[in-house]
Design a protein around this motif. Structure first.
Motif, PDB file in Angstrom:
ATOM      1  N   MET A 142       0.824  -1.225  -0.018  1.00  0.00           N
ATOM      2  CA  MET A 142       0.018  -0.063  -0.036  1.00  0.00           C
ATOM      3  C   MET A 142       0.912   1.264   0.084  1.00  0.00           C
ATOM      4  O   MET A 142       0.725   2.192  -0.687  1.00  0.00           O
ATOM      5  CB  MET A 142      -0.999   0.017   1.215  1.00  0.00           C
ATOM      6  N   GLU A 143       1.944   0.972   0.830  1.00  0.00           N
ATOM      7  CA  GLU A 143       2.639   2.369   0.884  1.00  0.00           C
ATOM      8  C   GLU A 143       3.648   2.682  -0.436  1.00  0.00           C
ATOM      9  O   GLU A 143       4.066   4.018  -0.666  1.00  0.00           O
ATOM     10  CB  GLU A 143       3.583   2.508   2.104  1.00  0.00           C
ATOM     11  N   ILE A 144       3.920   1.797  -1.216  1.00  0.00           N
ATOM     12  CA  ILE A 144       4.399   1.874  -2.455  1.00  0.00           C
ATOM     13  C   ILE A 144       3.451   2.417  -3.475  1.00  0.00           C
ATOM     14  O   ILE A 144       3.782   3.375  -4.278  1.00  0.00           O
ATOM     15  CB  ILE A 144       5.086   0.810  -2.963  1.00  0.00           C
ATOM     16  N   HIS A 145       2.303   1.987  -3.406  1.00  0.00           N
ATOM     17  CA  HIS A 145       1.100   2.174  -4.526  1.00  0.00           C
ATOM     18  C   HIS A 145       0.670   3.524  -4.323  1.00  0.00           C
ATOM     19  O   HIS A 145      -0.027   4.170  -4.836  1.00  0.00           O
ATOM     20  CB  HIS A 145       0.082   1.236  -4.365  1.00  0.00           C
ATOM     21  N   ARG A 146       0.924   3.976  -2.819  1.00  0.00           N
ATOM     22  CA  ARG A 146       0.260   5.382  -2.595  1.00  0.00           C
ATOM     23  C   ARG A 146       1.311   6.552  -2.341  1.00  0.00           C
ATOM     24  O   ARG A 146       1.053   7.353  -1.731  1.00  0.00           O
ATOM     25  CB  ARG A 146      -0.827   5.209  -1.427  1.00  0.00           C
ATOM     26  N   ASN A 147       2.390   6.092  -2.476  1.00  0.00           N
ATOM     27  CA  ASN A 147       3.638   6.979  -2.448  1.00  0.00           C
ATOM     28  C   ASN A 147       3.661   8.085  -3.231  1.00  0.00           C
ATOM     29  O   ASN A 147       3.815   8.037  -4.585  1.00  0.00           O
ATOM     30  CB  ASN A 147       4.881   6.215  -2.042  1.00  0.00           C
ATOM     31  N   ASN A 148       3.542   9.411  -2.700  1.00  0.00           N
ATOM     32  CA  ASN A 148       3.637  10.528  -3.727  1.00  0.00           C
ATOM     33  C   ASN A 148       5.142  10.732  -4.301  1.00  0.00           C
ATOM     34  O   ASN A 148       5.312  11.892  -4.913  1.00  0.00           O
ATOM     35  CB  ASN A 148       2.897  11.821  -3.101  1.00  0.00           C
ATOM     36  N   LYS A 149       6.051  10.020  -3.703  1.00  0.00           N
ATOM     37  CA  LYS A 149       7.376  10.054  -4.294  1.00  0.00           C
ATOM     38  C   LYS A 149       7.447   9.189  -5.537  1.00  0.00           C
ATOM     39  O   LYS A 149       8.549   9.249  -6.078  1.00  0.00           O
ATOM     40  CB  LYS A 149       8.472   9.979  -3.429  1.00  0.00           C
ATOM     41  N   VAL A 150       6.423   8.355  -5.473  1.00  0.00           N
ATOM     42  CA  VAL A 150       6.490   7.366  -6.779  1.00  0.00           C
ATOM     43  C   VAL A 150       5.419   7.741  -7.663  1.00  0.00           C
ATOM     44  O   VAL A 150       5.763   7.680  -8.931  1.00  0.00           O
ATOM     45  CB  VAL A 150       6.127   5.784  -6.227  1.00  0.00           C
ATOM     46  N   TRP A 151       4.149   7.792  -7.456  1.00  0.00           N
ATOM     47  CA  TRP A 151       3.016   8.166  -8.185  1.00  0.00           C
ATOM     48  C   TRP A 151       2.524   9.584  -8.047  1.00  0.00           C
ATOM     49  O   TRP A 151       2.603  10.335  -7.032  1.00  0.00           O
ATOM     50  CB  TRP A 151       1.935   7.122  -7.971  1.00  0.00           C
ATOM     51  N   LYS A 152       2.162  10.352  -9.090  1.00  0.00           N
ATOM     52  CA  LYS A 152       1.529  11.820  -9.178  1.00  0.00           C
ATOM     53  C   LYS A 152       0.256  11.554  -8.802  1.00  0.00           C
ATOM     54  O   LYS A 152      -0.554  10.847  -9.154  1.00  0.00           O
ATOM     55  CB  LYS A 152       1.738  12.142 -10.425  1.00  0.00           C
ATOM     56  N   ASP A 153      -0.101  12.175  -7.730  1.00  0.00           N
ATOM     57  CA  ASP A 153      -1.530  12.334  -7.042  1.00  0.00           C
ATOM     58  C   ASP A 153      -2.068  10.969  -6.906  1.00  0.00           C
ATOM     59  O   ASP A 153      -3.137  10.570  -7.537  1.00  0.00           O
ATOM     60  CB  ASP A 153      -2.412  12.970  -8.007  1.00  0.00           C
ATOM     61  N   PRO A 154      -1.285  10.006  -6.041  1.00  0.00           N
ATOM     62  CA  PRO A 154      -1.777   8.837  -5.983  1.00  0.00           C
ATOM     63  C   PRO A 154      -2.929   8.476  -5.441  1.00  0.00           C
ATOM     64  O   PRO A 154      -3.706   7.287  -5.655  1.00  0.00           O
ATOM     65  CB  PRO A 154      -0.738   8.204  -4.833  1.00  0.00           C
ATOM     66  N   GLU A 155      -3.907   9.293  -4.986  1.00  0.00           N
ATOM     67  CA  GLU A 155      -5.227   9.060  -4.368  1.00  0.00           C
ATOM     68  C   GLU A 155      -6.328   9.089  -5.272  1.00  0.00           C
ATOM     69  O   GLU A 155      -7.346   8.699  -5.266  1.00  0.00           O
ATOM     70  CB  GLU A 155      -5.481  10.049  -3.079  1.00  0.00           C
ATOM     71  N   ILE A 156      -5.855   9.804  -6.433  1.00  0.00           N
ATOM     72  CA  ILE A 156      -6.686   9.980  -7.453  1.00  0.00           C
ATOM     73  C   ILE A 156      -6.914   8.736  -8.673  1.00  0.00           C
ATOM     74  O   ILE A 156      -5.802   7.984  -9.020  1.00  0.00           O
ATOM     75  CB  ILE A 156      -6.361  11.118  -8.499  1.00  0.00           C
ATOM     76  N   PHE A 157      -7.944   8.346  -8.963  1.00  0.00           N
ATOM     77  CA  PHE A 157      -8.115   6.856  -9.594  1.00  0.00           C
ATOM     78  C   PHE A 157      -8.117   7.473 -11.196  1.00  0.00           C
ATOM     79  O   PHE A 157      -9.029   8.561 -11.642  1.00  0.00           O
ATOM     80  CB  PHE A 157      -9.664   6.629  -9.410  1.00  0.00           C
ATOM     81  N   ASN A 158      -7.278   7.029 -11.868  1.00  0.00           N
ATOM     82  CA  ASN A 158      -6.860   7.522 -13.105  1.00  0.00           C
ATOM     83  C   ASN A 158      -6.391   6.361 -14.159  1.00  0.00           C
ATOM     84  O   ASN A 158      -5.032   6.041 -13.835  1.00  0.00           O
ATOM     85  CB  ASN A 158      -5.974   8.667 -13.116  1.00  0.00           C
ATOM     86  N   PRO A 159      -7.085   5.549 -14.672  1.00  0.00           N
ATOM     87  CA  PRO A 159      -6.885   4.286 -15.461  1.00  0.00           C
ATOM     88  C   PRO A 159      -5.783   4.807 -16.524  1.00  0.00           C
ATOM     89  O   PRO A 159      -4.816   3.845 -16.975  1.00  0.00           O
ATOM     90  CB  PRO A 159      -8.047   4.063 -16.172  1.00  0.00           C
ATOM     91  N   GLU A 160      -5.484   5.943 -17.089  1.00  0.00           N
ATOM     92  CA  GLU A 160      -4.674   6.371 -17.944  1.00  0.00           C
ATOM     93  C   GLU A 160      -3.251   6.244 -17.568  1.00  0.00           C
ATOM     94  O   GLU A 160      -2.383   6.223 -18.292  1.00  0.00           O
ATOM     95  CB  GLU A 160      -5.042   7.915 -18.448  1.00  0.00           C
ATOM     96  N   ARG A 161      -3.004   5.971 -16.472  1.00  0.00           N
ATOM     97  CA  ARG A 161      -1.672   5.689 -15.790  1.00  0.00           C
ATOM     98  C   ARG A 161      -1.082   4.406 -16.599  1.00  0.00           C
ATOM     99  O   ARG A 161       0.034   4.507 -16.628  1.00  0.00           O
ATOM    100  CB  ARG A 161      -1.493   5.683 -14.246  1.00  0.00           C
ATOM    101  N   PHE A 162      -1.919   3.652 -16.966  1.00  0.00           N
ATOM    102  CA  PHE A 162      -1.504   2.509 -17.341  1.00  0.00           C
ATOM    103  C   PHE A 162      -1.423   2.147 -18.947  1.00  0.00           C
ATOM    104  O   PHE A 162      -1.661   1.177 -19.509  1.00  0.00           O
ATOM    105  CB  PHE A 162      -2.314   1.034 -16.642  1.00  0.00           C
ATOM    106  N   ALA A 163      -1.993   3.388 -19.708  1.00  0.00           N
ATOM    107  CA  ALA A 163      -1.785   3.494 -20.990  1.00  0.00           C
ATOM    108  C   ALA A 163      -0.470   3.365 -21.641  1.00  0.00           C
ATOM    109  O   ALA A 163       0.386   3.586 -20.862  1.00  0.00           O
ATOM    110  CB  ALA A 163      -2.475   4.865 -21.560  1.00  0.00           C
ATOM    111  N   PRO A 164      -0.271   2.848 -22.841  1.00  0.00           N
ATOM    112  CA  PRO A 164       1.137   2.844 -23.305  1.00  0.00           C
ATOM    113  C   PRO A 164       1.857   4.002 -23.340  1.00  0.00           C
ATOM    114  O   PRO A 164       1.116   5.120 -23.536  1.00  0.00           O
ATOM    115  CB  PRO A 164       0.734   2.188 -24.877  1.00  0.00           C
ATOM    116  N   GLY A 165       3.116   3.979 -22.848  1.00  0.00           N
ATOM    117  CA  GLY A 165       3.854   5.278 -22.687  1.00  0.00           C
ATOM    118  C   GLY A 165       3.418   6.166 -21.507  1.00  0.00           C
ATOM    119  O   GLY A 165       3.673   7.194 -20.986  1.00  0.00           O
ATOM    120  N   GLY A 166       2.487   5.692 -20.679  1.00  0.00           N
ATOM    121  CA  GLY A 166       1.868   6.518 -19.368  1.00  0.00           C
ATOM    122  C   GLY A 166       2.754   6.260 -18.289  1.00  0.00           C
ATOM    123  O   GLY A 166       3.808   5.890 -18.271  1.00  0.00           O
ATOM    124  N   GLU A 167       2.189   6.850 -17.092  1.00  0.00           N
ATOM    125  CA  GLU A 167       3.064   6.969 -15.948  1.00  0.00           C
ATOM    126  C   GLU A 167       3.450   5.734 -15.354  1.00  0.00           C
ATOM    127  O   GLU A 167       4.673   5.671 -14.872  1.00  0.00           O
ATOM    128  CB  GLU A 167       2.114   7.546 -14.853  1.00  0.00           C
TER     129      GLU A 167
END
Length: 535
Positions: free
Chosen positions: A433-458
């Protein structure tokens, strides 16, 4: 006698027999023995407190969580995301390396919250093998159910030998048509509840139980249609008892003092009946395979996991015993039941609270499966044609973790993680959980955004940091139920989206975020949804 015990003894004498001046000649031999016994007991408790409540000296350079504060929150099953927010999250954020230490089910354990450290921990299996949990927990309820000779908990050569036999069977267990059939069966039950809010998580638990029972060893719990039947009730009692935090933290209560806990004894009796049923099924399956040559001719997708394991055993280098088969079926339940039910519940929650995402996913399902007002069971090829729904699944598993961490590893030599000294014998785990919601890893980790996993995405960019997405762990010990769980989700969601429009009730407790409970596996509480039938 220890000077510390003698000191405690004198103090006790002074309290118990003040007229004798703290142990003078008037004290009887009996009273002296009592005081000595109490002194030894108190000294033992004090020694245990000093030993348990403080981390080992060689680990005190790592930020540590308060023993009683963390223990209290764990024992009271406080929502794990709140524990992360108020206790462990700030510990991990204190430093660039992100390591912290708390007293959990493994004892004093180092927790990893950064992708680069997680990568080293999970890929270097020889340096950080899984701990052997069987020693202390073999005779616990959880130990009897899940910790036998199976591919999850075995270590060393026995694990490697079993992996070579079983991995092909688990990879080939992909009953897509079965998932579609069960989804249609579920729709029949959902249609009966359209006039009221539906307790969706409970239904997902029933649906995934039927899926894993039939796909696992061709046993139909019939949980969707008959949620209170004998085998469903028995299984639910066993699983509920398995998550009791008291027995998770203190296994000796169960292994040495079980007679003091009648409800726990009853749970053991229920488990014995369940395991006997599995033994019976395995025995019958062996006989059927020996006598019915037509089974081998069936498509792999039509075979249950037990059949595939028996076939793999015959084709491989080693024959699996009935005990090993039973243990691996139990492991399959552990890896693929509650976790998948929770993941599907969170996915539907995210769709309900993000109408635009829901509509886009529905349009994709209709494009691939057609927009006629009939149920369509997707094929394996069609699942590959719905990448947006797959992104919804991945983003759900990132944002709403079902398993909070991995089974601890133990350092085999002095080493380092993220530049921090880790002495030999240290137990280390990954806090997913702390990796998945770490703001040092993910941008705005609390926001649900499927486009993170688009080709070339975050997601592709953060993958360069190490292991930043770990819903099924990674490395050699990656979850054996991964492909099975993903197939369940990828079949269910497009069929569900074509059939219903989903929203939250006005009075939902989940308006702002999912309210969860659980130890290790996180479950949504009282998760109700409204359904609008589309055909």
């Amino acid at each position: 006698m220890s000077p510390a015990i003698t000191h405690i003894q004198k103090q006790l004498w002074s309290l118990l027999f003040p007229e004798n001046g703290g142990g003078g000649g008037g004290a009887t031999i009996k009273s002296r023995k009592i005081a000595t016994s109490i002194a030894i007991t108190l000294f033992g408790l004090y020694f245990a407190y000093e030993k348990i409540s403080k981390p080992p000296k060689q680990l005190r350079h790592i930020p540590q969580g308060g023993f009683f504060k963390y223990l209290y929150n764990f024992m009271t099953m406080r929502p794990y995301d709140e524990i992360v927010e108020k206790i462990t999250g700030p510990l991990g954020a204190k430093t660039d390396h992100g390591l912290y230490i708390v007293f959990d089910v493994y004892g004093w354990t180092v927790h990893v919250t950064r992708p680069e450290a997680a990568k080293k921990l999970l890929l270097k299996a020889d340096l950080f093998p899984k701990i052997d949990m069987n020693v202390k927990r073999r005779n616990t309820l959880f130990g009897k159910f899940a910790m036998g000779p199976n591919i999850i908990f075995l270590i060393g050569k026995h694990w490697k030998d079993q992996r070579s036999v079983l991995n092909p069977a688990f990879r080939r267990s992909m009953p897509v048509h079965l998932f579609g059939d069960l989804t249609q069966k579920l729709f029949f039950e959902l249609d009966k509840q359209l006039d009221t809010s539906v307790e969706f998580h409970e239904i997902m638990v029933r649906w995934t139980l039927d899926a894993i029972g039939i796909a696992g060893f061709n046993f139909d719990f019939n949980s969707v249609a008959e949620p209170t039947n004998e085998w469903v009730t028995r299984y639910e009692r066993i699983m509920s008892a398995n998550t009791d935090p008291l027995f998770m933290l203190f296994p000796s209560f169960e292994t040495k003092w079980l007679f003091l806990f009648p409800k726990r004894r009853q749970a053991h009796q229920e488990l014995d009946i369940f395991l006997e049923k599995m033994e019976e099924i395995i025995s019958k399956k062996r006989k059927v395979l020996a006598n019915d040559t037509t089974i081998a001719e069936k498509k792999t997708s039509e075979k249950d996991l037990l059949t595939l394991m028996l076939e793999a055993s015959q084709e491989g280098n080693g024959k699996l015993t009935d005990e090993e088969l039973q243990s691996n079926l139990c492991a399959f339940f552990l890896a693929g039941h509650d976790t998948t039910a929770n993941a599907l519940s969170y996915a539907v929650y995210n769709l309900a609270t993000n109408p635009k995402v829901q509509q886009k996913a529905r349009e994709e399902a209709n494009r691939v499966l057609g927009d006629k007002p009939v149920d369509v069971l997707p094929t394996m090829d069609q699942l590959q044609e719905m990448p947006y729904i797959y992104r919804v699944i991945k983003e759900t598993m990132r944002r709403n973790v079902t398993a909070t961490g991995v089974i601890a590893r133990e350092a085999q030599e002095d080493t380092e993680l993220a530049g921090v000294y880790i002495p030999k014998g240290t137990r280390v785990t990954v806090d997913i959980m702390e990796i998945h919601r770490n703001n040092k890893v993910w941008k705005d980790p609390e926001i649900f955004n499927p486009e993170r996993f688009a080709p070339g995405g975050e997601a592709e960019k953060v993958a360069k940091m190490g292991m930043s997405f770990l819903p099924f762990s990674n490395g050699q010990r990656q979850c054996i139920g991964m492909n099975f769980s993903l197939a369940e989700q990828r079949v269910f969601l497009p069929m569900f989206l074509r059939k219903y429009e989903v929203s939250l009730p006005e009075d939902s407790i989940h308006k702002d975020k999912p309210v969860v409970t659980g130890v290790g596996i996180l479950t949504p509480v009282d998760f109700k949804i409204n359904l609008k039938k589309l055909y």
